[in-house]
Write a protein that holds these residues in place. Structure first.
Motif, PDB file in Angstrom:
ATOM      1  N   GLN A  31       0.842  -1.185   0.000  1.00 46.31           N
ATOM      2  CA  GLN A  31       0.000   0.000   0.000  1.00 46.31           C
ATOM      3  C   GLN A  31       0.882   1.241   0.000  1.00 46.31           C
ATOM      4  OE1 GLN A  31      -2.525  -0.363   3.449  1.00 46.31           O
ATOM      5  NE2 GLN A  31      -3.970  -1.718   2.397  1.00 46.31           N
ATOM      6  N   PRO A  33       2.042   5.050  -2.257  1.00 44.54           N
ATOM      7  CA  PRO A  33       2.213   5.571  -3.621  1.00 44.54           C
ATOM      8  C   PRO A  33       2.582   4.442  -4.578  1.00 44.54           C
ATOM      9  CG  PRO A  33       3.353   6.952  -2.017  1.00 44.54           C
ATOM     10  CD  PRO A  33       2.900   5.742  -1.277  1.00 44.54           C
ATOM     11  N   ILE A  99      -7.040   1.632 -11.817  1.00 43.47           N
ATOM     12  CA  ILE A  99      -7.520   2.938 -11.354  1.00 43.47           C
ATOM     13  C   ILE A  99      -9.033   2.931 -11.174  1.00 43.47           C
ATOM     14  CG2 ILE A  99      -7.779   5.359 -12.051  1.00 43.47           C
ATOM     15  CD1 ILE A  99      -4.958   5.041 -13.387  1.00 43.47           C
ATOM     16  N   ASP A 103      -9.004   0.663  -7.010  1.00 45.59           N
ATOM     17  CA  ASP A 103      -8.668   1.733  -6.072  1.00 45.59           C
ATOM     18  C   ASP A 103      -7.242   2.254  -6.199  1.00 45.59           C
ATOM     19  OD1 ASP A 103     -11.233   1.711  -4.851  1.00 45.59           O
ATOM     20  OD2 ASP A 103     -10.640  -0.020  -3.637  1.00 45.59           O
ATOM     21  N   ALA A 104      -6.625   2.078  -7.345  1.00 42.32           N
ATOM     22  CA  ALA A 104      -5.321   2.705  -7.563  1.00 42.32           C
ATOM     23  C   ALA A 104      -5.530   4.184  -7.873  1.00 42.32           C
ATOM     24  CB  ALA A 104      -4.580   2.024  -8.706  1.00 42.32           C
ATOM     25  N   PRO A 105      -4.607   5.035  -7.449  1.00 41.77           N
ATOM     26  CA  PRO A 105      -4.769   6.466  -7.734  1.00 41.77           C
ATOM     27  C   PRO A 105      -4.509   6.775  -9.197  1.00 41.77           C
ATOM     28  CG  PRO A 105      -2.664   6.069  -6.675  1.00 41.77           C
ATOM     29  CD  PRO A 105      -3.392   4.756  -6.670  1.00 41.77           C
ATOM     30  N   GLU A 106      -5.126   7.832  -9.675  1.00 48.14           N
ATOM     31  CA  GLU A 106      -4.903   8.228 -11.061  1.00 48.14           C
ATOM     32  C   GLU A 106      -3.547   8.896 -11.243  1.00 48.14           C
ATOM     33  OE1 GLU A 106      -7.045  10.664 -14.727  1.00 48.14           O
ATOM     34  OE2 GLU A 106      -8.002  10.577 -12.757  1.00 48.14           O
ATOM     35  N   ARG A 107      -3.075   9.554 -10.207  1.00 48.53           N
ATOM     36  CA  ARG A 107      -1.801  10.278 -10.275  1.00 48.53           C
ATOM     37  C   ARG A 107      -0.806   9.689  -9.279  1.00 48.53           C
ATOM     38  NH1 ARG A 107      -2.400  15.520 -12.672  1.00 48.53           N
ATOM     39  NH2 ARG A 107      -4.560  15.877 -13.362  1.00 48.53           N
ATOM     40  N   TRP A 109       2.155   7.999  -9.959  1.00 50.29           N
ATOM     41  CA  TRP A 109       2.822   6.746 -10.288  1.00 50.29           C
ATOM     42  C   TRP A 109       4.319   6.970 -10.530  1.00 50.29           C
ATOM     43  CZ3 TRP A 109       0.416   1.863 -11.075  1.00 50.29           C
ATOM     44  CH2 TRP A 109      -0.986   1.873 -10.918  1.00 50.29           C
ATOM     45  N   ARG A 131      -0.133  11.308 -14.929  1.00 52.31           N
ATOM     46  CA  ARG A 131      -0.103  10.194 -13.977  1.00 52.31           C
ATOM     47  C   ARG A 131       1.291   9.949 -13.412  1.00 52.31           C
ATOM     48  NH1 ARG A 131      -3.877   5.537 -16.928  1.00 52.31           N
ATOM     49  NH2 ARG A 131      -5.846   6.716 -16.801  1.00 52.31           N
TER      50      ARG A 131
END
Length: 306
Positions: A31, A33, A99, A103-107, A109, A131
């Protein structure tokens, strides 16, 4: 107990609706970034086992196997295009799924790339620059060969043999020469691989029909304008400057017979603010030869550049 040495990760699968239901295997551990690990040819997500294990307590580590490689489905050449463009589309589809559905973040990465992972990952980044927060670059290229038509003769001959001849196809498909050679000294590594590690690298390619993607990756190497992958590679290299403001780390094995110092220099010019670490005694699989130094340097980079 894991089937593969040092690879105790849960297997996950993404079914590509645009690929006649082909399943793509990936690792999704931890979990925080997100880190997106993109491998090349002839490796698979096993390449990333050590950084995933070291970083998953503080980061979400996503490592796909390209279709036809690793634990992913292995279609025939007639059932899947096996091109750079298809690899970029697959990565796009998988990350979009993560995403929108996982539940992965859009930004935020971080791209971690090796070998063909450079063209694939950076072409994906061109589509979604918002991203990508950081880059980690390990013995790869996302631009045409800087040697151009003067590419060194000792490399031109074996590449022509493997890429363009029936004998090369037999050596790859029947004898698994390319995958085996990547685990040998001095071709892929400078430090002898333990037998269990070498077996894990080779396990997905145990049968000739499982080596088609390896062969097709070699055939897709763009040598000149007009080759199918040339335009993507050229355009990606031309736009690397768009990422010059991103924190970047370059980790480079100097004993790589293919990704040589001229390619390292190209990256340094394109990303002039990157941290650069070179390993004089490491080969192409820099994570095998220099992991004791490289992984702590990646970890430090990620913590300092949050």
């Amino acid at each position: 107990m894991s089937r593969f040495e040092g690879y105790p990760f849960r297997s996950r699968w993404f079914v590509h609706p645009a690929r006649a239901g082909l399943r793509q295997h990936y690792v999704d551990e931890g979990q925080g970034p997100p880190l997106l690990f993109v491998h090349g040819n002839p490796s698979w997500s096993y390449l990333w086992r050590r950084p995933i294990d070291a970083l998953r307590e503080r980061h979400r580590c996503v490592a796909p196997d390209h279709i036809g490689m690793g634990l992913s489905d292995k279609p025939t050449a007639a059932d899947y295009p096996h091109t750079l463009a298809s690899r970029v589309d697959d990565l796009d589809a998988l990350t979009t799924h993560l995403i929108t559905e996982r539940d992965a973040p859009e930004r935020g990465w971080t791209l971690v790339m090796h070998d063909w992972g450079g063209p694939i990952g950076m072409a994906w980044a061109r589509r979604h620059p918002h991203r990508v927060t950081r880059l980690v670059i390990l013995n790869t290229a996302a631009f045409p060969n800087p040697h151009g038509a003067r590419a060194r003769l000792p490399l031109r001959l074996p590449l022509w043999l493997l890429r363009d001849t029936a004998l090369g196809a037999r050596l790859i498909l029947r004898h698994n020469l390319f995958a085996r050679g990547a685990t040998w000294r001095p071709l892929g590594v400078r430090r002898r691989m333990p037998a269990s590690v070498r077996a894990a690298f080779l396990a997905p390619y145990a049968r000739p029909e499982h080596r088609i993607a390896i062969q097709q990756f070699i055939r897709d190497i763009p040598l000149r304008p007009g080759d199918p992958a040339w335009r993507i590679l050229y355009d990606t290299g031309r736009e690397l400057h768009r990422f010059a403001n991103r924190p970047a780390l370059i980790g480079w094995g100097l004993r790589d017979p293919v990704f040589d110092p001229a390619m390292l220099t190209y990256w340094c010019h394109a990303l002039p603010h990157a941290r650069t670490h070179v390993y004089p005694h490491a080969g192409h699989y820099v994570l095998e030869d220099a992991h004791e130094r490289l992984i702590p340097e990646i970890s430090d980079f990620l913590e300092q550049d949050r």
